[in-house]
Each structure stands twice: as structure tokens, then as C-alpha cells.
Design a protein around this motif. Structure first.
Motif: not given
Length: 142
Positions: A14-24, A36-40, A51-57
């Protein structure tokens, strides 16, 4: 009550906005957690765009994995959390941005949104994650 595999995959689709979690990657910081938006599609990999250089990436590159959590409150309280390894990171295309935007925006707003965000030197990447561990529940009516 935990969701069946079919129910959790349909819910995640479903088109729900997700919470993305990753180790800092910074010492002394809590895990990075952002909407974050996602596709599944059921049975497939999940992909996100950033963004390639984002903190997330950078954090995802360092960890090699991430988690997403989606939830809703109606008609019942339900959530799905999924984590897994990154299986691919590639340069994003305008077509992928259109696909992702169309998942979340009204049809009449997609093209203007994409035009606003996209340019020929866009440094966006698509990161694919293979779902490996799931936590899900339907808690009934609120």
C-alpha cells in the motif's frame, strides 16, 4: 495478532509513508530514522530513492542493510516492519522518480513534482533491499 505472509506483503504494498531506520555512522548517535517513500510489490524487493551523498545513503552504505516500518490506525491498528540487506544501488532514472511519485501523489500533480525535483545532473540513487526479517501485527479496532 501477527499478519500472515500474504497480508503483510499486501499491506506493505500500500502507498504508506515508511519510517526508515539504519545504524548511524557517527559515534554516539542514535540510529537514523526518517520518513521516506518506497516502492514494493509482494514477493519482490523494496526500493527507495535518495541523494547519493545524503546522510541516509552514507549510513545505508556503511551498514549494508536497513529497515522500514509502516503503520495505520484505521480501520484497525496495523503495522509491518521489515529489514534486510541491500542488494543493489544504482543511479536513479527519471522514470523511477515518476513511478515513485505516482504511488503517492494525485495523477495531476506527478509531472509538476517530478519536473521540480529532477534535472539532468540529478545525483539520486535507487537502493534495493531484500526483505529478510518481518514483524507485523493487527491490533484490532482503536
Amino acid at each position: 495478532m501477527a499478519l500472515t505472509r500474504d497480508d503483510r506483503e499486501k499491506f506493505l504494498a500500500e502507498p504508506l509513508v515508511a519510517a526508515l531506520a539504519v545504524d548511524a555512522i557517527e559515534d554516539g548517535r542514535a540510529p537514523l530514522m526518517v520518513p521516506i517513500w518506497y516502492q514494493y510489490e509482494p514477493g519482490g524487493d523494496i526500493w527507495i530513492m535518495t541523494g547519493r551523498n545524503s546522510r541516509k545513503a552514507a549510513a545505508i552504505r556503511a551498514a549494508g542493510r536497513f529497515a522500514l516500518m509502516v503503520d495505520r490506525l484505521e480501520p484497525t491498528v496495523r503495522y509491518v516492519s521489515v529489514e534486510g540487506p541491500v542488494v543493489d544501488t544504482v543511479q536513479a532514472t527519471r522514470e523511477q522518480l515518476v513511478e515513485l511519485s505516482a504511488r503517492y501523489l494525485e495523477p495531476g500533480k506527478v509531472e509538476a513534482y517530478v519536473d521540480f525535483l529532477w534535472n539532468d545532473d540529478s545525483d539520486q540513487v535507487v537502493i534495493r533491499m531484500r526483505p529478510q526479517r518481518w514483524i507485523s501485527s493487527d491490533l484490532g479496532e482503536a
